[in-house]
Design a protein around this motif. Sequence first.
Motif, PDB file in Angstrom:
ATOM      1  N   GLU A  16       0.853  -1.197   0.000  1.00  0.00           N
ATOM      2  CA  GLU A  16       0.000   0.000   0.000  1.00  0.00           C
ATOM      3  C   GLU A  16       0.888   1.245   0.000  1.00  0.00           C
ATOM      4  O   GLU A  16       0.798   2.089   0.882  1.00  0.00           O
ATOM      5  CB  GLU A  16      -0.924  -0.011   1.218  1.00  0.00           C
ATOM      6  CG  GLU A  16      -1.817  -1.231   1.310  1.00  0.00           C
ATOM      7  CD  GLU A  16      -2.797  -1.343   0.154  1.00  0.00           C
ATOM      8  OE1 GLU A  16      -3.314  -0.307  -0.301  1.00  0.00           O
ATOM      9  OE2 GLU A  16      -3.038  -2.486  -0.297  1.00  0.00           O
ATOM     10  N   SER A  17       1.715   1.360  -1.004  1.00  0.00           N
ATOM     11  CA  SER A  17       2.729   2.413  -1.055  1.00  0.00           C
ATOM     12  C   SER A  17       2.133   3.772  -1.399  1.00  0.00           C
ATOM     13  O   SER A  17       1.498   3.943  -2.442  1.00  0.00           O
ATOM     14  CB  SER A  17       3.787   2.044  -2.101  1.00  0.00           C
ATOM     15  OG  SER A  17       4.629   3.127  -2.355  1.00  0.00           O
ATOM     16  N   TYR A  18       2.357   4.751  -0.522  1.00  0.00           N
ATOM     17  CA  TYR A  18       1.960   6.124  -0.807  1.00  0.00           C
ATOM     18  C   TYR A  18       2.830   6.697  -1.932  1.00  0.00           C
ATOM     19  O   TYR A  18       2.377   7.535  -2.717  1.00  0.00           O
ATOM     20  CB  TYR A  18       2.113   7.000   0.441  1.00  0.00           C
ATOM     21  CG  TYR A  18       1.263   6.573   1.619  1.00  0.00           C
ATOM     22  CD1 TYR A  18      -0.059   6.176   1.453  1.00  0.00           C
ATOM     23  CD2 TYR A  18       1.780   6.595   2.899  1.00  0.00           C
ATOM     24  CE1 TYR A  18      -0.835   5.801   2.540  1.00  0.00           C
ATOM     25  CE2 TYR A  18       1.015   6.231   3.997  1.00  0.00           C
ATOM     26  CZ  TYR A  18      -0.298   5.832   3.811  1.00  0.00           C
ATOM     27  OH  TYR A  18      -1.061   5.470   4.885  1.00  0.00           O
ATOM     28  N   THR A  19       4.055   6.241  -2.012  1.00  0.00           N
ATOM     29  CA  THR A  19       4.945   6.694  -3.086  1.00  0.00           C
ATOM     30  C   THR A  19       4.387   6.276  -4.439  1.00  0.00           C
ATOM     31  O   THR A  19       4.411   7.052  -5.396  1.00  0.00           O
ATOM     32  CB  THR A  19       6.363   6.110  -2.887  1.00  0.00           C
ATOM     33  OG1 THR A  19       6.838   6.483  -1.589  1.00  0.00           O
ATOM     34  CG2 THR A  19       7.321   6.600  -3.949  1.00  0.00           C
ATOM     35  N   VAL A  21       1.273   5.830  -5.210  1.00  0.00           N
ATOM     36  CA  VAL A  21       0.123   6.707  -5.488  1.00  0.00           C
ATOM     37  C   VAL A  21       0.616   8.031  -6.077  1.00  0.00           C
ATOM     38  O   VAL A  21       0.073   8.532  -7.069  1.00  0.00           O
ATOM     39  CB  VAL A  21      -0.716   6.943  -4.216  1.00  0.00           C
ATOM     40  CG1 VAL A  21      -1.768   8.025  -4.446  1.00  0.00           C
ATOM     41  CG2 VAL A  21      -1.366   5.641  -3.751  1.00  0.00           C
ATOM     42  N   VAL A 110       7.887  11.052  -0.099  1.00  0.00           N
ATOM     43  CA  VAL A 110       6.715  10.820   0.728  1.00  0.00           C
ATOM     44  C   VAL A 110       7.187  10.470   2.131  1.00  0.00           C
ATOM     45  O   VAL A 110       8.051   9.606   2.291  1.00  0.00           O
ATOM     46  CB  VAL A 110       5.872   9.665   0.142  1.00  0.00           C
ATOM     47  CG1 VAL A 110       4.687   9.362   1.027  1.00  0.00           C
ATOM     48  CG2 VAL A 110       5.423  10.001  -1.274  1.00  0.00           C
ATOM     49  N   ALA A 144       1.976  11.513   5.135  1.00  0.00           N
ATOM     50  CA  ALA A 144       1.240  10.851   4.054  1.00  0.00           C
ATOM     51  C   ALA A 144       0.006  10.099   4.525  1.00  0.00           C
ATOM     52  O   ALA A 144      -0.997  10.056   3.806  1.00  0.00           O
ATOM     53  CB  ALA A 144       2.180   9.919   3.291  1.00  0.00           C
ATOM     54  N   VAL A 148      -3.154  10.652   1.935  1.00  0.00           N
ATOM     55  CA  VAL A 148      -3.291   9.651   0.881  1.00  0.00           C
ATOM     56  C   VAL A 148      -4.241   8.580   1.397  1.00  0.00           C
ATOM     57  O   VAL A 148      -4.028   8.014   2.475  1.00  0.00           O
ATOM     58  CB  VAL A 148      -1.934   9.017   0.499  1.00  0.00           C
ATOM     59  CG1 VAL A 148      -2.117   7.971  -0.589  1.00  0.00           C
ATOM     60  CG2 VAL A 148      -0.943  10.087   0.060  1.00  0.00           C
ATOM     61  N   ILE A 153      -4.483  10.980  -3.671  1.00  0.00           N
ATOM     62  CA  ILE A 153      -4.054  12.066  -2.787  1.00  0.00           C
ATOM     63  C   ILE A 153      -5.291  12.876  -2.438  1.00  0.00           C
ATOM     64  O   ILE A 153      -6.024  13.317  -3.328  1.00  0.00           O
ATOM     65  CB  ILE A 153      -2.982  12.933  -3.481  1.00  0.00           C
ATOM     66  CG1 ILE A 153      -1.759  12.079  -3.801  1.00  0.00           C
ATOM     67  CG2 ILE A 153      -2.604  14.129  -2.608  1.00  0.00           C
ATOM     68  CD1 ILE A 153      -0.757  12.739  -4.717  1.00  0.00           C
TER      69      ILE A 153
END
Length: 192
Positions: A16-19, A21, A110, A144, A148, A153
């Motif tokens: 579940e990477s915010y990067t 996204v 992030v 983040a 996110v 975002i």
Amino acid sequence: MSEPHVVGVVGSLREESYTRVGIERALAAAKELGATTELLDLQEFDLPVFDADHREVGDAVKFADSIHAADSILLGTPVYHGSYSGVLKNALDYCGFDEFEHKTVGLLAVAGGGFPITALEHLRSVCRALNCWVIPHQAAVPNAGNYVADGRITDADIEDRVTTLGEEAVQYANIEPDPACFESGENVGADD
């Protein structure tokens, strides 16, 4: 002039990477301006810890070829201990001047906390050493977990910064590069 090709590198291995996204949003903005895009999610590459004696292991050649084919490269990283991720560092070690020199590079960091700036500064230094042209605009997603959710975002100002990064990757894809910088001249062995 043909449409620019923008590659986005996700320097995170989290499911579940915010990067991811952020890079996906920046690539979507680049595509909206007519670029072709490619997502290089390091979670999907077999890149063993870099060993200069074994440069063509796993997916190293595939990764380096994708970077080489890009007009602009977006580097995305989570912030770990005030810097960029080890997985991104490892991937970049498989590349050199052949892949990065005279390319336009955009940076995104992030952070779980409120201070993602040092990771961006460190990546900017690496890109200078590889003689890239780094987009002055950079995107940071602080805190983040608050901004996110559900693969997008949620903060308009942060989304605008990330979108702008993708747009500028297209606008500056074919910029005339600066003369080689001092850092790249001192980067002995980078192109061995």
